[in-house]
Design an enzyme around this catalytic site. Structure first.
Site, mmCIF file in Angstrom:
data_model
loop_
_atom_site.group_PDB
_atom_site.id
_atom_site.type_symbol
_atom_site.label_atom_id
_atom_site.label_comp_id
_atom_site.label_asym_id
_atom_site.label_seq_id
_atom_site.Cartn_x
_atom_site.Cartn_y
_atom_site.Cartn_z
ATOM 1 N N ASP A 30 -26.793 23.230 -50.498
ATOM 2 C CA ASP A 30 -26.950 24.680 -50.329
ATOM 3 C C ASP A 30 -26.892 25.406 -51.681
ATOM 4 O O ASP A 30 -26.219 24.953 -52.599
ATOM 5 C CB ASP A 30 -25.826 25.176 -49.403
ATOM 6 C CG ASP A 30 -26.135 26.544 -48.820
ATOM 7 O OD1 ASP A 30 -27.285 27.008 -48.938
ATOM 8 O OD2 ASP A 30 -25.219 27.156 -48.242
ATOM 9 N N GLY A 31 -27.573 26.532 -51.748
ATOM 10 C CA GLY A 31 -27.435 27.417 -52.912
ATOM 11 C C GLY A 31 -28.613 27.404 -53.869
ATOM 12 O O GLY A 31 -28.542 27.999 -54.943
ATOM 13 N N GLY A 33 -31.456 28.942 -53.556
ATOM 14 C CA GLY A 33 -31.960 30.310 -53.654
ATOM 15 C C GLY A 33 -31.055 31.162 -54.528
ATOM 16 O O GLY A 33 -31.515 31.876 -55.425
ATOM 17 N N HIS A 47 -35.337 25.478 -55.648
ATOM 18 C CA HIS A 47 -35.627 24.248 -54.891
ATOM 19 C C HIS A 47 -36.122 23.150 -55.840
ATOM 20 O O HIS A 47 -35.770 21.987 -55.692
ATOM 21 C CB HIS A 47 -36.666 24.512 -53.801
ATOM 22 C CG HIS A 47 -36.186 25.462 -52.733
ATOM 23 N ND1 HIS A 47 -34.933 25.360 -52.155
ATOM 24 C CD2 HIS A 47 -36.787 26.527 -52.137
ATOM 25 C CE1 HIS A 47 -34.795 26.328 -51.250
ATOM 26 N NE2 HIS A 47 -35.888 27.044 -51.230
ATOM 27 N N SER A 76 -34.250 22.433 -38.766
ATOM 28 C CA SER A 76 -35.208 22.954 -37.790
ATOM 29 C C SER A 76 -35.195 24.492 -37.790
ATOM 30 O O SER A 76 -36.147 25.115 -37.333
ATOM 31 C CB SER A 76 -34.929 22.385 -36.396
ATOM 32 O OG SER A 76 -33.556 22.373 -36.140
ATOM 33 N N TRP A 79 -37.711 26.826 -40.516
ATOM 34 C CA TRP A 79 -39.051 27.359 -40.217
ATOM 35 C C TRP A 79 -39.039 28.881 -40.208
ATOM 36 O O TRP A 79 -40.086 29.515 -40.322
ATOM 37 C CB TRP A 79 -39.547 26.851 -38.859
ATOM 38 C CG TRP A 79 -39.805 25.387 -38.790
ATOM 39 C CD1 TRP A 79 -39.038 24.455 -38.173
ATOM 40 C CD2 TRP A 79 -40.910 24.661 -39.352
ATOM 41 N NE1 TRP A 79 -39.588 23.194 -38.306
ATOM 42 C CE2 TRP A 79 -40.746 23.303 -39.035
ATOM 43 C CE3 TRP A 79 -42.037 25.035 -40.107
ATOM 44 C CZ2 TRP A 79 -41.637 22.310 -39.427
ATOM 45 C CZ3 TRP A 79 -42.928 24.051 -40.495
ATOM 46 C CH2 TRP A 79 -42.729 22.701 -40.159
ATOM 47 N N LEU A 141 -28.954 0.891 -51.417
ATOM 48 C CA LEU A 141 -28.578 2.189 -50.837
ATOM 49 C C LEU A 141 -29.544 2.604 -49.719
ATOM 50 O O LEU A 141 -30.758 2.443 -49.867
ATOM 51 C CB LEU A 141 -28.634 3.237 -51.949
ATOM 52 C CG LEU A 141 -28.314 4.670 -51.542
ATOM 53 C CD1 LEU A 141 -26.807 4.884 -51.518
ATOM 54 C CD2 LEU A 141 -28.949 5.665 -52.500
ATOM 55 N N ARG A 198 -20.665 20.041 -48.853
ATOM 56 C CA ARG A 198 -21.548 21.223 -48.837
ATOM 57 C C ARG A 198 -21.304 22.024 -50.105
ATOM 58 O O ARG A 198 -20.151 22.370 -50.418
ATOM 59 C CB ARG A 198 -21.297 22.098 -47.606
ATOM 60 C CG ARG A 198 -22.241 23.299 -47.582
ATOM 61 C CD ARG A 198 -22.202 24.078 -46.299
ATOM 62 N NE ARG A 198 -23.285 25.056 -46.295
ATOM 63 C CZ ARG A 198 -23.915 25.485 -45.227
ATOM 64 N NH1 ARG A 198 -23.578 25.062 -44.037
ATOM 65 N NH2 ARG A 198 -24.881 26.379 -45.319
ATOM 66 N N ARG A 204 -19.518 25.713 -43.350
ATOM 67 C CA ARG A 204 -19.967 25.484 -41.965
ATOM 68 C C ARG A 204 -20.917 24.297 -41.960
ATOM 69 O O ARG A 204 -21.406 23.860 -43.000
ATOM 70 C CB ARG A 204 -20.628 26.734 -41.391
ATOM 71 C CG ARG A 204 -21.747 27.278 -42.229
ATOM 72 C CD ARG A 204 -22.411 28.508 -41.588
ATOM 73 N NE ARG A 204 -23.336 29.088 -42.552
ATOM 74 C CZ ARG A 204 -23.046 30.099 -43.353
ATOM 75 N NH1 ARG A 204 -21.864 30.690 -43.293
ATOM 76 N NH2 ARG A 204 -23.943 30.557 -44.224
ATOM 77 N N LEU A 205 -21.168 23.801 -40.726
ATOM 78 C CA LEU A 205 -22.009 22.602 -40.591
ATOM 79 C C LEU A 205 -23.491 22.923 -40.395
ATOM 80 O O LEU A 205 -24.339 22.059 -40.622
ATOM 81 C CB LEU A 205 -21.530 21.754 -39.408
ATOM 82 C CG LEU A 205 -20.578 20.615 -39.731
ATOM 83 C CD1 LEU A 205 -20.229 19.845 -38.469
ATOM 84 C CD2 LEU A 205 -21.181 19.656 -40.759
ATOM 85 N N GLU A 217 -14.734 13.606 -43.111
ATOM 86 C CA GLU A 217 -13.972 14.492 -43.974
ATOM 87 C C GLU A 217 -14.957 15.501 -44.574
ATOM 88 O O GLU A 217 -16.099 15.153 -44.875
ATOM 89 C CB GLU A 217 -13.313 13.695 -45.119
ATOM 90 C CG GLU A 217 -12.293 12.687 -44.653
ATOM 91 C CD GLU A 217 -11.049 13.345 -44.040
ATOM 92 O OE1 GLU A 217 -10.661 14.423 -44.520
ATOM 93 O OE2 GLU A 217 -10.493 12.784 -43.079
HETATM 94 C C1 FPP Z 1 -30.587 25.330 -49.064
HETATM 95 O O1 FPP Z 1 -30.492 26.264 -50.118
HETATM 96 C C2 FPP Z 1 -31.565 24.318 -49.424
HETATM 97 C C3 FPP Z 1 -32.699 24.003 -48.733
HETATM 98 C C4 FPP Z 1 -33.084 24.703 -47.491
HETATM 99 C C5 FPP Z 1 -33.643 23.004 -49.211
HETATM 100 C C6 FPP Z 1 -33.017 21.832 -49.882
HETATM 101 C C7 FPP Z 1 -34.018 21.194 -50.751
HETATM 102 C C8 FPP Z 1 -33.757 20.555 -51.913
HETATM 103 C C9 FPP Z 1 -32.410 20.381 -52.456
HETATM 104 C C10 FPP Z 1 -34.827 19.976 -52.730
HETATM 105 C C11 FPP Z 1 -35.206 18.605 -52.307
HETATM 106 C C12 FPP Z 1 -36.120 18.771 -51.176
HETATM 107 C C13 FPP Z 1 -36.787 17.816 -50.517
HETATM 108 C C14 FPP Z 1 -37.679 18.304 -49.468
HETATM 109 C C15 FPP Z 1 -36.694 16.373 -50.777
HETATM 110 P P1 FPP Z 1 -30.917 27.770 -49.833
HETATM 111 O O2 FPP Z 1 -32.325 27.940 -50.205
HETATM 112 O O3 FPP Z 1 -30.594 28.111 -48.426
HETATM 113 O O4 FPP Z 1 -30.007 28.525 -50.830
HETATM 114 P P2 FPP Z 1 -29.382 29.989 -50.594
HETATM 115 O O5 FPP Z 1 -28.378 29.852 -49.494
HETATM 116 O O6 FPP Z 1 -28.757 30.273 -51.915
HETATM 117 O O7 FPP Z 1 -30.510 30.912 -50.272
#
Ligand code: FPP
Length: 255
Positions: A30-31, A33, A47, A76, A79, A141, A198, A204-205, A217
């Site tokens: 996460d993070g 963006g 990304h 999911s 989208w 792996l 995370r 959160r999950l 854990e």
């Molecule tokens: C959540 O961060 C991240 C995602 C929805 C995409 C995760 C993708 C990658 C780490 C790149 C590798 C990707 C693939 C397809 C192999 P967020 O965009 O929700 O961040 P935010 O909460 O700061 O907006």
């Protein structure tokens, strides 16, 4: 990408053990963006950097001897993001498979894809099938890519499969056990995650591995995913090493 599982670290050894190294680590990356926005960049740049962090993470996991890594790369619910971001993420998955597959294969990595297949374009489906097929006999792996994944949908699909077996007279309702359910999930045959990490401060999950996380854990850290590096990974592993896993039982000293 060189991914060499180390032989000299202790791996987790079943229920009640105080294992130092998780067998299976799952990541909610996460993070991306926020990382980009904080730098005045487009979210897609986050990304792109996130993919670099992913490559680092896979390499490090192999180096320290983790057996299974699961990544939540597209949920999911993703989208619902703007079309441009969705198509960027689809493109990133394509690039990841096209550019990294041969290297992952050489590094003996086995790839498994989990998540719904029905909404995906044929081109992407073909690439995912190629990745799974090429690497299916690898013994290093296991990289589980959760793509178009949602745990509730996964459980509903599993329940449908079990219901079909009951209707066909292959299974009695009483035979629907935890094992039978696990066997119908996309993760069938894989160990449950020992550790779920995370990034980016959320706790959160988000519909990730709800069934499989029963005794996982959790580790939450503030780094945005693009900043997650080897040191951050080691810190999470070290924190896991200090956890006492009781699976609903008691500490041995208390008995
Ligand atoms: C959540 O961060 C991240 C995602 C929805 C995409 C995760 C993708 C990658 C780490 C790149 C590798 C990707 C693939 C397809 C192999 P967020 O965009 O929700 O961040 P935010 O909460 O700061 O907006």
């Amino acid at each position: 990408m060189s991914v060499n599982p180390s032989q000299n670290l202790q791996t987790s050894a079943g229920k009640g053990s105080t294992s130092k190294l998780p067998r299976h680590v799952a990541f909610i990356m996460d993070g991306n963006g926020r990382w980009a926005t904080a730098r005045g960049l487009a979210r897609t740049e986050g990304h792109r950097k996130g993919l670099e962090a992913l490559r680092r993470t896979i390499r490090h996991a192999g180096r320290i001897g983790i057996e299974v890594v699961t990544i939540y790369s597209f949920s999911s619910e993703n989208w619902n993001r703007p079309k441009t971001e969705v198509s960027f993420l689809m493109g990133l998955l394509r690039r990841f498979v096209q550019r990294d597959l041969s290297e992952l294969h050489e590094a003996n990595v086995r790839i498994r894809i989990i998540g719904g297949r029905s909404d995906l374009e044929p081109g992407i489906l073909a690439l995912l099938a190629e990745a799974e097929d090429l690497t299916k006999n690898n013994t290093g792996l296991t990289l589980v890519v959760a793509f178009n994944y949602g745990a509730r949908a996964e459980m509903a699909r599993a329940a449908q499969n079990l219901a079909r077996k009951v209707l066909a007279g292959e299974l009695s309702p009483e035979a629907i056990s935890e094992e039978a359910m696990s066997g119908e999930l996309d993760t069938s045959g894989l160990p449950d995650p020992d550790l779920i990490i995370r990034t980016s401060g959320e706790m959160r999950l988000s519909n990730f591995l709800l069934w499989q996380a029963a005794y996982s854990e959790f580790y939450f850290c503030d780094e945005h995913w693009p900043d997650f590096d080897e040191a951050a990974f080691d810190k999470a592993i070290s924190c896991f090493g200090n956890r006492e896993r009781r699976y609903g039982g008691l500490d041995a000293k208390a008995i």
